[in-house]
Design a protein around this motif. Structure first.
Motif, short mmCIF file in Angstrom:
data_model
loop_
_atom_site.label_atom_id
_atom_site.label_comp_id
_atom_site.label_asym_id
_atom_site.label_seq_id
_atom_site.Cartn_x
_atom_site.Cartn_y
_atom_site.Cartn_z
N ILE A 1 -4.28 -0.91 -9.33
CA ILE A 1 -3.11 -2.06 -8.58
C ILE A 1 -2.69 -2.21 -9.73
N TYR A 2 -1.09 -2.20 -9.23
CA TYR A 2 0.11 -2.08 -10.33
C TYR A 2 1.54 -3.11 -10.19
N ASP A 3 1.54 -4.18 -10.81
CA ASP A 3 2.41 -5.15 -10.73
C ASP A 3 4.08 -3.85 -11.72
N ILE A 4 4.70 -4.35 -10.88
CA ILE A 4 6.15 -4.42 -10.17
C ILE A 4 7.42 -4.96 -9.71
N GLU A 5 7.84 -5.15 -11.01
CA GLU A 5 9.07 -6.72 -10.57
C GLU A 5 8.23 -7.39 -10.05
N ASN A 6 7.32 -8.32 -9.87
CA ASN A 6 6.31 -9.73 -9.44
C ASN A 6 5.88 -9.25 -8.58
N LYS A 7 6.06 -8.08 -7.85
CA LYS A 7 5.27 -7.03 -6.66
C LYS A 7 4.21 -6.65 -6.50
N GLU A 8 2.91 -6.82 -5.37
CA GLU A 8 1.66 -5.11 -6.21
C GLU A 8 1.31 -4.04 -5.14
N PHE A 9 1.42 -3.53 -6.26
CA PHE A 9 1.31 -2.12 -5.53
C PHE A 9 0.35 -1.70 -6.10
N ALA A 10 -0.92 -0.75 -4.77
CA ALA A 10 -2.26 -0.24 -4.65
C ALA A 10 -1.93 1.19 -3.88
N GLU B 1 1.49 10.98 -9.23
CA GLU B 1 2.95 10.70 -8.89
C GLU B 1 3.84 9.48 -8.73
N PHE B 2 3.11 8.45 -8.40
CA PHE B 2 3.51 7.41 -9.12
C PHE B 2 3.57 6.72 -10.34
N GLU B 3 2.51 7.05 -10.68
CA GLU B 3 3.09 6.79 -12.12
C GLU B 3 3.93 7.20 -13.36
N GLY B 4 4.10 8.48 -12.61
CA GLY B 4 5.75 8.93 -12.86
C GLY B 4 7.03 8.33 -13.32
N LEU B 5 6.86 7.92 -10.94
CA LEU B 5 8.31 7.64 -10.67
C LEU B 5 8.39 6.12 -11.02
N PHE B 6 7.25 5.12 -11.59
CA PHE B 6 7.39 4.17 -11.94
C PHE B 6 6.85 3.68 -13.07
N LYS B 7 7.36 3.91 -14.30
CA LYS B 7 6.63 4.10 -15.52
C LYS B 7 6.79 3.05 -16.20
N ASP B 8 7.25 1.74 -15.65
CA ASP B 8 6.92 0.40 -16.14
C ASP B 8 6.15 -0.57 -15.35
N ALA B 9 5.47 0.46 -14.60
CA ALA B 9 4.58 -0.10 -13.41
C ALA B 9 3.49 -1.11 -14.45
N TYR B 10 3.01 -2.07 -14.34
CA TYR B 10 1.74 -2.36 -15.31
C TYR B 10 0.31 -2.11 -13.97
N LYS B 11 -0.81 -1.75 -14.38
CA LYS B 11 -1.78 -0.88 -13.84
C LYS B 11 -2.41 -2.15 -14.31
N CYS C 1 0.97 -1.00 0.10
CA CYS C 1 -0.04 0.10 0.08
C CYS C 1 0.61 1.11 -0.05
N VAL C 2 0.99 1.73 -0.61
CA VAL C 2 1.50 3.58 -1.31
C VAL C 2 0.59 4.92 -0.43
N VAL C 3 1.56 5.11 0.45
CA VAL C 3 0.48 5.95 0.82
C VAL C 3 1.45 7.84 0.83
N GLY C 4 1.23 8.64 0.30
CA GLY C 4 1.80 10.03 -0.10
C GLY C 4 1.95 10.32 -0.71
N LEU C 5 1.70 9.85 -2.16
CA LEU C 5 1.86 9.83 -3.06
C LEU C 5 0.34 10.01 -4.46
N SER C 6 0.47 11.07 -5.40
CA SER C 6 -0.81 10.95 -6.06
C SER C 6 -0.66 9.91 -6.96
N LYS C 7 -1.89 8.99 -7.89
CA LYS C 7 -1.74 8.20 -9.06
C LYS C 7 -0.98 8.49 -10.46
#
Length: 182
Positions: free
Chosen positions: A26-35, A9-19, A1-7
């Motif tokens: 919910i984003y997949d980054i390197e076989n880990k799940e982030f929301a 900002e998160f997508e700008g920092l993690f451009k390779d995240a699969y939504k 669970c990611v706090v302190g970032l807008s959608k």
């Protein structure tokens, strides 16, 4: 669970995240799940009628408050290692108790079957107030897609004690909704 970032900002920092996911990201980054941390507000009947609110100002405690049961409402700060447990989920794990996090439990009827499945898979008891909340959801259980009910049933049946699934539903007086034969 990611706090302190807008959608954005998160997508700008993690451009390779699969939504994935339609209602909320919910984003997949390197076989880990982030929301992103979120709050929910029920605006209809059933399992899917929610307004999802995300934003960088949402605190982890607010996100945890929407969780179904206390043992699912525990987080760890990845930077400090601090355990965040506002609903005493660790204590409930130690005591093998399943307890609704807040009265918001009644906003999602699928939680009835999730609780019964967790009880079956973990061999935990369900506390009385949670059984009462499950019972209050009886009329809404018919709104659930049968596939979702079957998924919870399938997981419970593959546990060591599938009978607990049915015993829990019986204790909550909801067994006859989807399992009339039993």
């Amino acid at each position: 669970c990611v706090v302190g970032l807008s959608k954005n900002e998160f997508e700008g920092l993690f451009k390779d995240a699969y939504k994935r996911g339609k209602s909320f990201g919910i984003y997949d980054i390197e076989n880990k799940e982030f929301a992103l941390a979120r709050k929910e507000r029920k605006n209809g009947k059933g399992h899917k009628e929610f307004e999802i609110i995300t934003g960088k100002e949402i605190l982890i405690e607010e996100d945890l408050s929407r969780r179904d049961i206390t043992i699912n409402a525990i987080a760890q700060d990845v930077l400090t290692g601090e355990i965040i447990d506002p609903y005493n989920g660790k204590k409930d794990i130690e005591n093998k108790i399943i307890r609704a996090t807040t009265h918001a439990f009644v906003e999602d009827p699928l939680r009835v079957y999730r609780v019964a499945r967790f009880a079956s898979c973990l061999g935990f008891d369900v506390e009385e107030n949670t059984l009462n909340l499950m019972s209050k959801l009886k009329e809404e259980l018919v709104t659930l897609p049968k596939e979702r009910v079957f998924e919870e049933f399938k997981k419970a049946v593959s546990s060591r004690r599938p009978s607990i699934f049915f015993e829990t539903l019986k204790s909550a007086n909801v067994l006859d909704v989807h399992f009339k034969e039993i």
